[in-house]
Motif scaffolding. Structure first.
Motif, short mmCIF file in Angstrom:
data_model
loop_
_atom_site.label_atom_id
_atom_site.label_comp_id
_atom_site.label_asym_id
_atom_site.label_seq_id
_atom_site.Cartn_x
_atom_site.Cartn_y
_atom_site.Cartn_z
N LYS A 86 1.05 -1.27 -0.09
CA LYS A 86 0.06 -0.06 0.14
C LYS A 86 1.02 1.17 0.06
CE LYS A 86 -4.34 1.59 0.86
NZ LYS A 86 -4.79 2.33 -0.21
N GLU A 87 0.55 2.28 -0.89
CA GLU A 87 1.27 3.39 -0.97
C GLU A 87 0.56 4.58 -1.23
OE1 GLU A 87 4.37 4.40 -4.16
OE2 GLU A 87 5.76 3.30 -2.86
N GLY A 88 0.16 5.32 -0.16
CA GLY A 88 -0.70 6.26 -0.34
C GLY A 88 -2.13 5.90 -0.60
N VAL A 93 4.65 -1.95 -6.53
CA VAL A 93 5.50 -2.99 -6.59
C VAL A 93 6.80 -2.45 -6.05
CG1 VAL A 93 6.60 -5.02 -7.92
CG2 VAL A 93 4.27 -4.33 -8.54
N THR A 94 7.07 -3.20 -4.79
CA THR A 94 8.25 -2.36 -4.03
C THR A 94 9.39 -3.40 -4.24
OG1 THR A 94 7.43 -3.34 -1.95
CG2 THR A 94 6.73 -1.15 -2.55
#
Length: 141
Positions: A86-88, A93-94
């Protein structure tokens, strides 16, 4: 060389029904959607497909690099685990974690490490994960 894949989404958001296909036909209208990505419904999802692509690309690159270095026998088995965080307000995909089990008779550990790191950096999917992405679009009324 150009290869293609396609995706179709009927309906929008969580209620949409989707399918993904590949040029080769290996995937043909394979279901994917909210339930296959975030739940346990049967089907695939983009992260799983990226993981398979990265594992297979790296393994092939390593196989060819080992052959180029003079080795003719061995077994390579790679698993890639792609992380979706989850980003913001969305997701990203990290990372892609490669785990390799290898048997290459006659190779020294330090030589294998060097060749494997080169294959990781040089495989086209590793490069794609750092690549420029373009978009062309059309909107029908």
């Amino acid at each position: 060389m150009i290869r293609s894949g396609s995706a179709r989404y009927e309906g929008l958001g969580k209620d949409g029904k989707a399918a993904v296909s590949t040029q080769s036909g290996v995937l043909s209208d394979q279901p994917y959607g909210f339930g296959t990505r975030f739940g346990d419904e049967p089907g695939t999802n983009p992260e799983e497909l990226i993981a398979a692509a990265h594992a297979s690309c790296f393994t092939m690159a390593l196989s060819f690099a080992l052959a180029k270095a003079g080795f003719s026998d061995g077994t390579l088995e790679t698993t890639a685990k792609v992380t979706l965080d989850k980003e913001g307000d969305g997701f990203a995909v990290t990372r892609s974690d490669l785990t390799l089990k290898a048997r290459v008779p006659g190779i020294a550990e330090d030589q294998f490490e060097q060749i494997a790191q080169g294959a990781k950096a040089g495989c086209p999917i590793s490069k794609l994960l750092r690549a420029e992405i373009t978009l062309e679009h059309s909107l029908e009324a």
